[in-house]
Design a protein around this motif. Structure first.
Motif, mmCIF file in Angstrom:
data_model
loop_
_atom_site.group_PDB
_atom_site.id
_atom_site.type_symbol
_atom_site.label_atom_id
_atom_site.label_comp_id
_atom_site.label_asym_id
_atom_site.label_seq_id
_atom_site.Cartn_x
_atom_site.Cartn_y
_atom_site.Cartn_z
ATOM 1 N N ALA A 1 0.869 -1.194 0.000
ATOM 2 C CA ALA A 1 0.000 0.000 0.000
ATOM 3 C C ALA A 1 0.896 1.231 0.000
ATOM 4 O O ALA A 1 1.945 1.232 0.662
ATOM 5 N N VAL A 2 0.505 2.271 -0.750
ATOM 6 C CA VAL A 2 1.287 3.522 -0.773
ATOM 7 C C VAL A 2 0.366 4.660 -0.345
ATOM 8 O O VAL A 2 -0.637 4.929 -1.006
ATOM 9 N N ILE A 3 0.715 5.265 0.784
ATOM 10 C CA ILE A 3 -0.024 6.455 1.244
ATOM 11 C C ILE A 3 0.752 7.669 0.766
ATOM 12 O O ILE A 3 1.949 7.799 1.059
ATOM 13 N N THR A 4 0.090 8.512 -0.031
ATOM 14 C CA THR A 4 0.767 9.683 -0.611
ATOM 15 C C THR A 4 0.133 10.964 -0.088
ATOM 16 O O THR A 4 -1.062 11.182 -0.245
ATOM 17 N N LEU A 5 0.971 11.800 0.514
ATOM 18 C CA LEU A 5 0.502 13.109 1.000
ATOM 19 C C LEU A 5 0.805 14.148 -0.066
ATOM 20 O O LEU A 5 1.844 14.084 -0.731
ATOM 21 N N ASP B 1 -5.569 13.740 9.606
ATOM 22 C CA ASP B 1 -6.758 12.913 9.336
ATOM 23 C C ASP B 1 -6.457 11.910 8.230
ATOM 24 O O ASP B 1 -6.794 10.733 8.308
ATOM 25 N N GLY B 2 -5.791 12.394 7.190
ATOM 26 C CA GLY B 2 -5.467 11.516 6.058
ATOM 27 C C GLY B 2 -4.560 10.383 6.473
ATOM 28 O O GLY B 2 -4.744 9.223 6.074
ATOM 29 N N LEU B 3 -3.588 10.685 7.307
ATOM 30 C CA LEU B 3 -2.671 9.629 7.782
ATOM 31 C C LEU B 3 -3.426 8.615 8.634
ATOM 32 O O LEU B 3 -3.282 7.392 8.460
ATOM 33 N N ALA B 4 -4.266 9.137 9.535
ATOM 34 C CA ALA B 4 -5.007 8.230 10.438
ATOM 35 C C ALA B 4 -5.867 7.272 9.611
ATOM 36 O O ALA B 4 -5.769 6.042 9.762
ATOM 37 N N ASP B 5 -6.638 7.817 8.670
ATOM 38 C CA ASP B 5 -7.525 6.963 7.862
ATOM 39 C C ASP B 5 -6.728 6.069 6.923
ATOM 40 O O ASP B 5 -7.036 4.888 6.741
ATOM 41 N N GLY B 6 -5.672 6.630 6.353
ATOM 42 C CA GLY B 6 -4.886 5.854 5.388
ATOM 43 C C GLY B 6 -4.275 4.635 6.040
ATOM 44 O O GLY B 6 -4.393 3.498 5.542
ATOM 45 N N PHE B 7 -3.649 4.823 7.183
ATOM 46 C CA PHE B 7 -3.011 3.670 7.856
ATOM 47 C C PHE B 7 -4.079 2.675 8.324
ATOM 48 O O PHE B 7 -3.923 1.452 8.203
ATOM 49 N N LYS B 8 -5.196 3.211 8.817
ATOM 50 C CA LYS B 8 -6.274 2.308 9.303
ATOM 51 C C LYS B 8 -6.747 1.427 8.155
ATOM 52 O O LYS B 8 -6.811 0.187 8.292
ATOM 53 N N PHE C 1 -0.252 11.869 18.020
ATOM 54 C CA PHE C 1 0.215 10.734 18.823
ATOM 55 C C PHE C 1 -0.522 9.454 18.416
ATOM 56 O O PHE C 1 0.062 8.379 18.294
ATOM 57 N N ASP C 2 -1.833 9.571 18.133
ATOM 58 C CA ASP C 2 -2.598 8.383 17.727
ATOM 59 C C ASP C 2 -2.068 7.855 16.396
ATOM 60 O O ASP C 2 -1.898 6.645 16.215
ATOM 61 N N VAL C 3 -1.775 8.762 15.476
ATOM 62 C CA VAL C 3 -1.221 8.333 14.182
ATOM 63 C C VAL C 3 0.090 7.592 14.421
ATOM 64 O O VAL C 3 0.327 6.504 13.884
ATOM 65 N N GLN C 4 0.918 8.144 15.295
ATOM 66 C CA GLN C 4 2.224 7.526 15.555
ATOM 67 C C GLN C 4 2.066 6.148 16.208
ATOM 68 O O GLN C 4 2.749 5.195 15.828
ATOM 69 N N ASN C 5 1.148 6.049 17.131
ATOM 70 C CA ASN C 5 0.933 4.743 17.789
ATOM 71 C C ASN C 5 0.426 3.705 16.785
ATOM 72 O O ASN C 5 0.875 2.558 16.776
ATOM 73 N N THR C 6 -0.491 4.159 15.908
ATOM 74 C CA THR C 6 -1.016 3.240 14.878
ATOM 75 C C THR C 6 0.131 2.714 14.016
ATOM 76 O O THR C 6 0.220 1.519 13.704
#
Ligand code: T1G
Length: 693
Positions: free
Chosen positions: A17-21, A35-42, A81-86
């Motif tokens: 998977a490639v998450i692109t900002l 938000d994009g990172l949180a949803d993308g990783f999820k 922090f939530d993004v980092q923990n994920t």
């Protein structure tokens, strides 16, 4: 490619998977990005067909940090922090793909990936200290676990950008991938991690380097001692050091708590507010409301500098450093030779400190040509005169330049105070005349006051500002008035300092108060350093001022081991009984009853009239915005950046307090303290200089 939100896409390259900002200009960690990172990783973690994840950015850089403009506002969007923990707890390997500059929160996000790859031109850093902060998303706990304590201390307190190659050597990056092939390289690396069944490396679990520093408090004691002078007055460097100490002496979780506590203290304090203000102010200063970015510019391929003395030589070095050839014109061969010799010595000293190669020195010297003939400037695109500060001399030079230099070239004066409209009036091209006021030493001081005369054209202004940027200066566009912006306000401080000496303060009291306020040096120590005899004339001197008497006694400053202060063989200054006696004699003669004057009053008397003068400068339109005035004083005179400059300091103190003092002094001591109309108006409206647009 599925759009997660306007700044984030999620795509797949096989089972990667490639998450692109893509959030210009620097992919800062704004709410939509988080938000994009949180949803993308999820989504990527939940997708069974995805075996590994790459995080990459479009545009000029990987994430360059938190969005500084969000500080001080109500938090919104996903928690970093939530993004980092994920990321860190992901059951699938995550690879951060770095180009441009991974800075602050950007690097902290990358440190929560299991692997990091970078192109050769990439750089990584934790520059929060430059805005009065510390890495508040685990950077102070994770960086020492990878780079080691000493390197981490250096990085978080200097804010330095570390090139990719060094990042690879210290383990901050796991692989360098070919320039321009970042995404492919990162995907290939992710596939390799899967194929080799490499572990899910969590930086937080890598304790060897911090444990090795445990029980060695001397690491921190020595670091503090070595940097005491550089960090004087700043809170952030010390707080950064404490966080690295926590990484050594506390568990990761407790270290994070320490980091968050100290971060909150800084982000809610005035120093960081000032330094974040300066960050944006330095960028605002390039924006000239009536000279749009697309204004035509004059190509500057060849520069001429008249005068090869200290200033002219320093100015010439700026252009040689930027690879622009310079013809330096002097009136006498020995002055020219001396000027070029000094420049070579400067470069060789820089080379000795390892900041230049000898090859660089020769290249730069090769760009500097000497001449005794103004005619040799005829093909220059920009000519800057740095001749004697006298109107007749300047007019004579500009008259000659007007007839020699090709049409379309810019004719600039380095005058620090003379009227540029008057200088321009002797030429047939006043539209091509501008002020470029360098600060001595011109090859070192960052500030350049670009002085717009009445008839200066927009292309000449645009070109001058662009040239300032090209030679690495911080420029502020100012208007023609005595002393422009910097020296005009400096005069207020110098006058009050002299008056305070007559009222009861000794020079060393005033220097101490202003040094403790945060200036690198007080006005009297500065005068001794520069030399008391600048502008002094022995023949005409009649012992009418303290400076006259000191010069007549040959006490001309450091160079004579005596001025306001006495100096030992190492130029250490100490208060002088001789100076004290001179001052007391002057006080007696003037019939003044001297009094005790507190450091607080010294500071107020020296800086409030400067703030008032700054308001007058704004009223007269001699500066575009209050923050430009702050940029002038921080970069040209050493106003402590953690106070944001004179105008920001006025806002911090409270303009109502400044006004009240000015009114009190106006009643006691006359019109030099007359409050400016703008200051009165702003207090009446409850406004700050920062609110002025
Ligand atoms: N936030 C908001 N805007 C930013 C920004 C940022 N971090 N960085 C740059 N900009 C804007 C800048 O104002 C300008 O806007 C434009 O981008 C181009 O910038 C949690 C708390 C990345 C090396 O300190 O060092 O992360 O004027 O002109 O010369 O621990 O920008 O065009 O409208 O400077 O190519 C830490 C600051 C934040 C990096 C690019 N990060 N930025 O330089 O372009 S705190 C930083 C830079 C943090 C975490 C903590 C440079 C750059 P405009 P520019 P450049």
């Amino acid at each position: 490619m599925a759009a997660i939100n306007p700044v984030t896409d999620l795509s797949k390259d096989g089972d990667i998977a490639v998450i692109t900002l893509n959030s210009p200009p620097v992919n800062a960690l704004s709410a939509p990005v988080r938000d994009g990172l949180a949803d993308g990783f999820k989504q990527a973690i939940a997708d069974p067909s995805v075996k590994a994840i790459v995080l990459v950015c479009e545009g000029k850089t990987f994430i360059a940090g938190a969005d500084i403009s969000e500080f001080g506002k109500a938090p919104k969007g996903a928690s970093l922090f939530d993004v980092q923990n994920t990321m860190e707890d992901s059951p699938k390997p995550i690879v951060a793909a770095i180009h441009g500059t991974a800075l602050g929160g950007g690097l902290e996000v990358a440190l929560c990936a299991h692997y990091r790859v970078a192109v050769p031109s990439a750089r990584c850093g934790l520059p929060e200290v430059n805005i009065g902060l510390l890495p508040g998303a685990g950077g102070t706990q994770r960086l020492p676990r990878i780079a080691g304590v000493e390197k981490a201390l250096e990085m978080v307190t200097s804010g330095q950008h570390v090139p990719a190659k060094q990042c690879l050597e210290m383990g901050l990056v796991d692989e360098i991938v070919p320039e321009g092939q970042l995404k492919q390289g990162a995907v290939a690396f992710a596939k390799k991690v899967l194929a080799e069944k490499r572990p899910l490396k969590k930086v937080r679990e890598n304790n060897a380097k911090v444990e090795a520093a445990r029980g060695k408090p001397e690491i921190f004691a020595n670091f503090r001692k070595e940097n005491g002078r550089k960090f004087r007055g700043f809170l952030a460097p010390e707080y950064n050091i404490r966080c690295i100490e926590a990484a050594v002496n506390q568990s990761f979780e407790d270290g994070l708590k320490t980091e968050r506590k100290l971060f909150m203290e800084l982000v809610t304090g005035t120093q960081s507010a000032a330094q974040r203000y300066v960050f944006f102010a330095e960028r605002q200063a390039w924006k000239i409301p009536d000279v749009p970015d697309d204004t035509a510019q004059i190509p500057i391929a060849k520069v001429g500098v008249i005068g090869a003395g200290t200033i002219g030589g320093g100015i010439s070095m700026n252009f040689a450093n930027a690879g622009i050839p310079v013809t330096m014109v002097e009136t006498k061969q020995d002055a020219l030779d001396r000027g070029l010799t000094v420049i070579r010595k400067n470069y060789e000293n820089t080379a000795k400190r390892g900041r230049l190669t000898m090859d660089d020195v020769e290249k730069r010297m090769g760009l500097l040509k000497g001449s005794l003939n103004l005619e040799d400037l005829k093909d220059c695109d920009l000519v800057i005169e740095a001749v004697f500060e006298n109107m007749d001399v300047k007019k004579d030079v500009f008259t000659k330049l007007d007839s020699i230099v090709k049409q379309g070239a810019i004719l600039a004066t380095n005058t620090s105070a003379l009227n540029i409209d008057e200088i321009a009036s002797v030429t047939k091209r006043p539209d091509a005349v501008i002020g470029l006021h360098f600060f001595s030493p011109a090859n070192v001081m960052r500030l350049l006051e670009v002085v717009r005369a009445d008839k200066t054209s927009k292309p000449v202004i645009a070109t001058s500002m662009a040239t300032a940027k090209k030679i690495g200066k911080v420029a502020a566009l100012v208007g023609v008035c005595p002393g422009f912006v910097g020296n005009r306000m400096l005069f207020q401080r110098q006058r009050e300092a002299q008056k305070l000496v007559m009222e009861g303060a000794m020079p060393w009291d005033i220097d101490r108060a202003l040094y403790n306020f945060g200036f690198p040096m007080g006005p009297f120590a500065m005068s001794d350093l520069a030399g008391l005899d600048i502008g002094w004339n022995k023949e005409r001197s009649k012992g009418e001022t303290i400076r006259d008497v000191l010069c007549e006694m040959d006490r001309r400053g450091q160079k004579t081991s005596a001025g306001y202060y006495d100096y030992d063989e190492n130029r250490n200054a100490k208060p002088s009984a001789v100076t004290e006696k001179i001052i007391e004699d002057f006080r007696k003669k003037s019939g003044v009853n001297s009094r005790q004057i507190s450091d607080e009053e010294i500071v107020e008397r020296c800086i409030y009239p400067m703030i008032n003068e700054g308001a007058k400068i704004l009223e007269e339109g001699k500066a575009i915005r209050a923050s430009d005035i702050d940029i002038v004083w921080i970069n040209g005179y050493g106003w402590p950046v953690y106070r944001g400059g004179p105008m920001f300091t006025g806002d911090t103190v409270g303009l109502d307090k400044v006004l009240a003092k000015m009114k009190e002094w106006h009643a006691q001591m006359g019109d030099t303290f007359k409050p400016s109309a703008l200051l009165e108006k702003m207090v009446a409206e409850g406004k700050r200089f920062q609110d002025l647009k």
